[in-house]
Design an enzyme around this catalytic site. Structure first.
Site, PDB file in Angstrom:
ATOM      1  N   GLY A 128      19.773   9.937 -22.721  1.00 13.04           N
ATOM      2  CA  GLY A 128      19.706  11.152 -23.514  1.00 13.04           C
ATOM      3  C   GLY A 128      18.270  11.517 -23.837  1.00 13.04           C
ATOM      4  O   GLY A 128      17.358  10.703 -23.732  1.00 13.04           O
TER       5      GLY A 128
ATOM      6  N   GLY B  85      16.827   2.613 -24.191  1.00 14.73           N
ATOM      7  CA  GLY B  85      16.547   2.057 -25.511  1.00 14.73           C
ATOM      8  C   GLY B  85      15.496   2.802 -26.278  1.00 14.73           C
ATOM      9  O   GLY B  85      15.647   3.982 -26.581  1.00 14.73           O
TER      10      GLY B  85
ATOM     11  N   CYS C  32       9.542  15.057 -25.984  1.00 14.43           N
ATOM     12  CA  CYS C  32      10.851  15.336 -26.586  1.00 14.43           C
ATOM     13  C   CYS C  32      11.021  16.805 -26.952  1.00 14.43           C
ATOM     14  O   CYS C  32      11.825  17.154 -27.816  1.00 14.43           O
ATOM     15  CB  CYS C  32      11.090  14.455 -27.811  1.00 14.43           C
TER      16      CYS C  32
END
Length: 217
Positions: free
Chosen positions: A70, A162, A180
């Site tokens: 994700g 992770g 991000c």
């Protein structure tokens, strides 16, 4: 029983993904213990499932790996501790949101051992620190920098991928992406925050904080 693996040197990204996928399948089949794998990578960018092409601002700078975790674009490189998390989420409550909160709490507890106050923010993935030493934002809010990123994938209730904590990476390497997808805030590291910590120091803190944060239900 969680096996801890710490790899010396720089780990090839594709080899890491191959290992994680195989280990996750073995965990699901009951043929292997859960695993936390601590690595460093050579400089590279990864694109998560929500990555936007325009956020890769320097596509020729480092290798770019498309990944099924994700999140959006992130950077990995020397001086950054990557913790790959292969855990059986089914036996930990089958609650993905709670599992992500545990990962966040794990990072925050790790930072707390160095007297750094890590925080999470609604709408912003990762762990953040307030920078009172920097000018306030255009809205008058305190400046904040990201110190850790989180991005996981679950397959049949076993996690892989992770988190990463910036210990002493070259922060200029982050300028080839919009990390991000967030443009309003910067990126920092433990050393940038004035802490002369080593990767070994961080590994010890990660292990202790993991034992304090995670319990098997």
């Amino acid at each position: 029983m969680v096996e801890w693996i710490i790899s010396d040197g720089l780990t090839d990204y594709d080899e890491a993904v191959t290992f994680m996928e195989a280990r996750a399948e073995a965990i699901r089949a009951g043929e292997a213990d859960e695993c936390i794998w601590l690595v460093e990578h050579p400089p590279l960018y990864t694109a998560g499932t929500s990555a936007k092409a325009q956020d890769l601002t320097d596509p020729d700078r480092f290798p770019v790996h498309t990944t099924k975790r994700g999140g959006q674009y992130t950077y990995h490189g020397p001086g950054q501790r990557v913790a790959y998390v292969m855990l059986d989420v089914a036996k930990r409550g089958k609650d993905v949101r709670a599992f992500v909160h545990q990962l966040e709490a794990w990072v925050i507890a790790t930072l707390d051992s160095f007297n750094i106050k890590g925080e999470i923010r609604d709408g912003r993935v990762g762990v953040w620190v307030t920078r009172d030493d920097k000018p306030r934002t255009i809205t008058g809010a305190p400046a904040e920098d990201k110190v850790a990123a989180i991005g996981i994938r679950l397959r049949k209730w076993v996690s892989f991928h992770g988190l990463s904590i910036n210990v002493e990476p070259d922060l200029e390497h982050f300028t080839g992406i919009v990390p991000c997808g967030i443009t309003e805030y910067g990126v920092t590291s433990l050393v940038d925050l004035g802490l002369p910590v080593t990767m070994d120091d961080v590994d010890v803190a990660l292990k202790q904080a993991f034992e304090d944060t995670f319990t098997t239900s």
